[in-house]
Structure formats: structure tokens, C-alpha cells
Design an enzyme around this catalytic site. Structure first.
Site, PDB file in Angstrom:
ATOM      1  N   THR A   1       0.815  -1.215   0.000  1.00  0.00           N
ATOM      2  CA  THR A   1       0.000   0.000   0.000  1.00  0.00           C
ATOM      3  C   THR A   1       0.846   1.260   0.000  1.00  0.00           C
ATOM      4  OG1 THR A   1      -1.671  -1.134   1.307  1.00  0.00           O
ATOM      5  CG2 THR A   1      -1.933   1.216   1.021  1.00  0.00           C
TER       6      THR A   1
ATOM      7  N   ASP B   1      -8.387  -2.633   2.849  1.00  0.00           N
ATOM      8  CA  ASP B   1      -9.039  -1.327   2.915  1.00  0.00           C
ATOM      9  C   ASP B   1      -8.737  -0.424   1.727  1.00  0.00           C
ATOM     10  OD1 ASP B   1      -6.356  -1.194   3.858  1.00  0.00           O
ATOM     11  OD2 ASP B   1      -6.775   0.784   4.725  1.00  0.00           O
TER      12      ASP B   1
ATOM     13  N   GLY C   1      -1.645  -0.432   6.206  1.00  0.00           N
ATOM     14  CA  GLY C   1      -1.545  -1.271   7.395  1.00  0.00           C
ATOM     15  C   GLY C   1      -2.412  -2.500   7.242  1.00  0.00           C
TER      16      GLY C   1
END
Lengths: 294, 294
Positions: free
Chosen positions: B163, B194, B215
Site C-alpha cells: 500500500t 481497505d 496497514g
């Protein structure tokens, strides 16, 4: 004073006035009338909110009366894609699946993701394999009985968006929310709406509220509708009615439409929508009971 | 006083102290140092926030230095799955793709969804077809150069989550956020975190703020992290530092870890993380400039 319990359901929002005189609204309302009482009895008997919203979605998925589960409609490429999500307010544990084609009850797949994996969201074939691996029923394309056959035949747009959902407050004060959809008729293949998106179509947080949404999912994603309602209640102390109404107004201002069911931790309910109807039902320990579509 | 501009980036959070002495932190920081200045020059020259965060993500995707784009790592079934999302604070338009295997720049696919369709999220093969249909570059499995080859060889867990992301405030006061990931090494196939979830990994709203997260994505979804930060700033008037810190604390309380970059509409920045490091860079018109990993 005894502890409050509440169950609320929606079966999709849309241009439901179009169904007046067809018997369809009455058929859906009769189904919801039985269901809401069954779910209330479960809550009275001490069932967990999570089990109650799961059961609510399974029954609606299996009914073929709504755009979810068996009633799902084919997408632009001619096959059904289902999405679902579920959230427990106590732990904020959540599970979801998107774009599954062969799972009989997508809400059970979402719950399996929540309880049997470390993850929240699985998509596509791997979500189907996960469901199958955990013993969930698998179906083929013949299983589906699109609830909007008239629209399929006439090529007119579907009168309402898919998506059904439930929110519950149980005797232990635990909140839960669940949402499941078979997409709109002729939905673009591969498109995923707000239903499997935690924070958009579904959210639950104990001591605050639980929310399930239906409508043009893109607007519910862009406004993080379900989380917005919970945030406004939590941070501003707004009532569930004001919070849900504000979220609905925000969606309308962007050009979207649909509906929301939301409850708070004392069992208060709000069910705003800006379409001509929303299949909905609610029953609370204060004696409120409503089953309606327009 | 001239109008403020700000650009902030992250390249993933994780146990980065493990890379001390390997030269890897320095390599990433050198890259980010050039990139942050290039992006700042774009903003100074009047580029739109949306273009700047898009460019930031493309450069990071192409660098093979992070778990995104070319640097993506194979999942449990041996293939790469990428997710990305982007959001414009002015219109709250958003676009996202999940579980795409053949798109060279997933962030461009997300932007294409936002600008060329009525939808927000596409997943899987259909998202790839959409990207290809709109002329985006397609790659095969040989394109990827996993940035964590040592971990692949030794079977040790990856030291940081994938990410990368960017948030920007442009000269017109417009905010934008973008996030893109190639997943964690040996991520379970089909799992989506996410990154493509508007409200979890990415959110932007003009006159409030823009957020990109990295994360363990499940915790960012369950807490609707990006939207929580924007909500707290908007509804409570919290500073970006307090709002982002509160969201980070909530994630930590649930057992999660990761990092956040967040800016407000005056160009203030917060970059909290609860891992041993987060690749990050920021530059503002107040003269702040930081490039760091630990």
C-alpha cells in the site's frame, strides 16, 4: 423497565408505486409481516442480534421476493452477481463478500468470512471457494428466480434497486446489521455497490447504532452513509432520526436515491427513503409495529 | 498570504527497522525525496490535486520499491492481485478497483472508473476489461518485480504491508486522496483490504480533509478509518493531528497496526503510525519538508 429490543428490515427502495394493483406489494408485505414477528420472537427469546439479522437476510434471500439471493437478477453479461456484508456492534467484527455467483446465501458467506477468517472482504471465485470450503450451499444458475421477470421481459428498467437488510438490538444491548443484494437488473458486470462495503451499506457500533442501506450504491459509498449516521449519533449526539435524515439529504443533494434503516442503542428507529417506496418492517419492545411498502 | 498547498505520501508502514543497514530504507527515501519535490512543483504550477495524487501513485507503482504496481507480491496462489482507489474532495466523486491482476497502474484504473463510468467500484476480470477498454496498459505476470524478494526466498513474513498513497491540497483549495496496493506477500487469494474501500483506506472532502491509510486493512475497514478522521474534523472541529491520532488509537485498541497520512484544508499534516516505521514524505507551502522511513 425491561431492556429494549428492536428489529427492522428493508427489502429495497425504488419506484414501488409502479407495482400498485399488481398484488406484488401485498405479497411482499405479507411475507415481511410474518418475518418481522418471527424475528421479534427470536429477540424476545434471547437470540443474539447477529443471529437475528443473519436469519432475516437468509429468509429474504430464499424468498425470491426481493433482489437478493434467489430473487437476484442477471447482470449485463447474463449472470447473477451477489454481494453481502454483516457487522457485529459489540466487537465491530465484520465480514463481506462481493461478486459471488454460486453461493445460495451470500449473507452466510459474509458471516463465514467474519467468523472463520482473519479478513473482512473476499471477492469473486475465491469467495465462492471459501464458502464452499466451509460447507455453505452452492447453487447453479438455474437456482435463481429473478423477482423482476416482467422487467426482464419488457426491457424496462427495474422499478427498484436490489438489496435487503436488517438491523437489530438484542436483550444484551448488542447491535448488529446485515445487508445482501443480487444487484439491480442489468447491472454492469463486475460493478460492486455499497452492500459489501462496511461503512457504506452496513455499519454497527454498540452504544451507538446499527444501519443498513439500499439504493443507488455509488452515492452511499461516496458519502460513507452507514458510518456517517453512526458518527453523527456518536460525535454530535444526534437522534437516529436526525442522523439518518441528514445522511439521506446528503445523498439526495448529490443526485442519489434510496433508503436507510437505522436504530440506536435504546431501540429507536428511523427508516427514511427518497424513492416512492421502500419495503420495510419494524417491531420494537415499546409496542411499535409497522409493515409497509409505500 | 498566498493560498496553501500541501502534498503528503506514504509508501507503506511496517517493521521497517528490520531493513536497517540493508540500504533499502535509503533507496526508498532517495526515491521519495525526488518524488515529493516533483509533486510540489506540480502543485506550485497549478496542477489539480487529483492529478498530483494520481501521478504520485503511478510513480510509486512503477518504481518497484513498494508493494504496489510493479513491486506487488504474489498471493497464496502465486499471482498478484492489486487494489486501488481515488477520491476528489470537491465533488466526492470516487473510483476504485479490486483484485485486478493485469493492470499496469491500478490507480489509473480507479481513476477511469471514477471519470468514465457511473460507478465507484469494479472487481476482478471485469475491472481489467474496463481498464483495457479505456486504453490502459496491460501487463502479464512477468512484469511484476516483487519488492520483497528476500522475504519470498526465506519464507519469512514481509516486514511491511503493501500500500502506497498520496493526499494533496492544490492552489484552488481542492483536496484529493489516492491509495494503491499489491497486497501483502502471501496474502490469501481473493482477500481485499481497505485500499479500494472509500471511507476505509481513502477519503477526501473539500473544506475538511483528505486521508490515505496503510496497514492491516481489516482494522481500517472495521473502524472506517479514513471517514472517521474526516468526520471528526468536520463534526467536532478536531485538528487533523487529533483526528488522525484518535483513529490510529482506535485501530491499535482493536489490535491492528499501520499508518495514516491526513491533511486538512489549510494544508496541515498528520502522519501517525504504530509500526516501527512508515515510508513517508511531505512538503507544504509553509516550508515544511520531511522524507523519512523510521
Amino acid at each position: 423497565m425491561s431492556r429494549p429490543i428492536t428489529i427492522a428490515l428493508h427489502g429495497g427502495a425504488g419506484n414501488l408505486v409502479r407495482y400498485r394493483g399488481t398484488g406484488r406489494l401485498e405479497e411482499a408485505e405479507a411475507f415481511l409481516s410474518t418475518l418481522i414477528d418471527d424475528l421479534y420472537v427470536m429477540l424476545e427469546g434471547g437470540s443474539a442480534a447477529l443471529d437475528v439479522v443473519t436469519h432475516a437476510c437468509v429468509r429474504m434471500e430464499d424468498s425470491a421476493l426481493f433482489h437478493a439471493g434467489r430473487g437476484s437478477s442477471p447482470n449485463t453479461k447474463g449472470y447473477v452477481e451477489c454481494d453481502a456484508s454483516i457487522m457485529c456492534g459489540r466487537t465491530r467484527a465484520a465480514g463481506a463478500v462481493a461478486s459471488v455467483r454460486s453461493v445460495k446465501n451470500p449473507i452466510l458467506a459474509a458471516r463465514t468470512v467474519m467468523e472463520q477468517t482473519d479478513h473482512v472482504l473476499f471477492v469473486g471465485t475465491e469467495a465462492e471457494l471459501l464458502a464452499e470450503h466451509h460447507g455453505l450451499a452452492v447453487v447453479d444458475a438455474n437456482y435463481f428466480q429473478p423477482c423482476d421477470t416482467a422487467a426482464i421481459a419488457t426491457e424496462v428498467p427495474s422499478a427498484h434497486r436490489g438489496t435487503v437488510g436488517a438491523v437489530a438490538l438484542d436483550l444484551n444491548g448488542i447491535l448488529a446489521a446485515a445487508t445482501t443484494t443480487g444487484g439491480t437488473l442489468r447491472k454492469t458486470a463486475g460493478r460492486v455497490g455499497d452492500t459489501p462495503i462496511i461503512g457504506a451499506g452496513t455499519y454497527a457500533a454498540n452504544r451507538v447504532g446499527a444501519v443498513s442501506c439500499t439504493g443507488v450504491g455509488e452515492y452511499f459509498i461516496r458519502t460513507a452513509a452507514a458510518h456517517t449516521i453512526v458518527s453523527r449519533m456518536q460525535l454530535l449526539g444526534e437522534t437516529v432520526g436526525v442522523a439518518a435524515g441528514t445522511a439521506m439529504s446528503d445523498i439526495e443533494a448529490l443526485g442519489g436515491n434510496g433508503g436507510i434503516i437505522a436504530i440506536d442503542d435504546r431501540g429507536n428507529v428511523a427508516m427514511p427513503y427518497n424513492t416512492t417506496g421502500m419495503y420495510r418492517a419494524v417491531r420494537t419492545s415499546r409496542g411499535e409495529r409497522l409493515v409497509a411498502s409505500l
